[in-house]
Scaffold this motif. Structure first.
Motif, PDB file in Angstrom:
ATOM      1  N   ASP A   1      -7.598   7.030   0.847  1.00 14.21           N
ATOM      2  CA  ASP A   1      -6.856   6.892  -0.404  1.00 14.21           C
ATOM      3  C   ASP A   1      -7.466   7.747  -1.505  1.00 14.21           C
TER       4      ASP A   1
ATOM      5  N   PRO B   1       0.120   3.221  -0.751  1.00 13.47           N
ATOM      6  CA  PRO B   1      -1.144   2.501  -0.592  1.00 13.47           C
ATOM      7  C   PRO B   1      -1.408   2.016   0.829  1.00 13.47           C
TER       8      PRO B   1
ATOM      9  N   TYR C   1      -0.065  -0.519  -7.798  1.00 14.80           N
ATOM     10  CA  TYR C   1       1.044   0.183  -7.135  1.00 14.80           C
ATOM     11  C   TYR C   1       2.351  -0.575  -7.361  1.00 14.80           C
TER      12      TYR C   1
END
Length: 241
Positions: free
Chosen positions: A118, A135, A175
């Motif tokens: 990430d 994500p 997110y």
């Protein structure tokens, strides 16, 4: 003709490149290869360590160092940002050694490797907000650390895993917040409300959950749902900044 020459040159370059790599790893006894790999690891020379360890792994797949070589490769791949190779090695090791004494560490490294997926160097340097990025690696890392705590609650890595899960939860919540805000800007009021409420339910003790109440309130206002606006304002009062 020019294309043929170019192809030939490229083939030669690849051939000599592979040959150079073979020369870089001398034909020495496994004990010497392993000692060289350990020296490279201790000095932070990850590429050199990987070359030595991969040579050991391919030349002596059933040798005395087999399991330790795999563990060292997992760490070296992670440090060298070879994340796909790291995950593949973790899967291989876990499949072949399901009850290994260091299984907790392997699972911990799986979480760290997923977390690293990430990460983006340029985003860090340029301070770019990454909350709207997919994500999926974060979810995988969260699952890895959660499994570590469940299977090995007394592991030396449990405390750090728990700490990292807090950061991962915030990343996932942010997110969802970015998604709810996207719906709001697109005037998809119902979708904004649904995503906000899902966020509040899944990640209740996060800053993102509190901020989602503002999105929820605005969406209700746009829909003319005064009673729901009032309820949201009451929730906001209970969760001040």
């Amino acid at each position: 003709m020019k294309l043929l020459k170019l192809t030939s040159l490229l083939s030669l370059a690849l051939l000599f490149g592979c040959a150079d790599k073979e020369v870089a790893v001398p034909d020495v006894p496994p004990s010497q290869l392993y000692a060289d790999a350990q020296q490279a690891l201790q000095g932070g020379s990850w590429s050199t360590a990987i070359e030595r360890l991969e040579a050991l792994d391919s030349r002596y797949p059933f040798g005395a160092y087999t399991e330790q070589v795999q563990l060292d490769l997992i760490y070296a791949y992670y440090k060298n940002d070879d994340l796909a190779l790291g995950l593949a090695t973790i899967e291989r090791f876990s499949r072949l050694n399901p009850t290994h004494p260091r299984s907790d560490w392997v699972l911990y490294m799986r979480g760290l490797t997923h977390m690293a997926q990430d990460r983006n160097f340029l985003h860090d340097v340029l301070n770019v907000n990454r909350d709207d990025r997919d994500p999926e690696p974060v979810r995988a890392a969260f699952s890895d650390f959660d499994r570590l705590l469940e299977r090995y609650p007394n592991s030396a890595y449990a405390k750090d895993a728990q700490f990292r899960m807090v950061a991962l939860k915030n990343r996932l919540a942010n997110y969802d917040l970015a998604t709810a805000d996207f719906y709001l800007r697109r005037e998809a009021w119902v979708a904004a409300i649904n995503r906000s409420q899902e966020l509040q339910k899944t990640y209740p003790n996060t800053e993102a959950a509190r901020k989602s109440l503002e999105i929820q309130k605005e969406a209700y206002q746009q829909l003319g749902m005064d009673e729901q606006v009032k309820r949201t304002e009451e929730l906001m009062a209970l969760n001040p900044q």
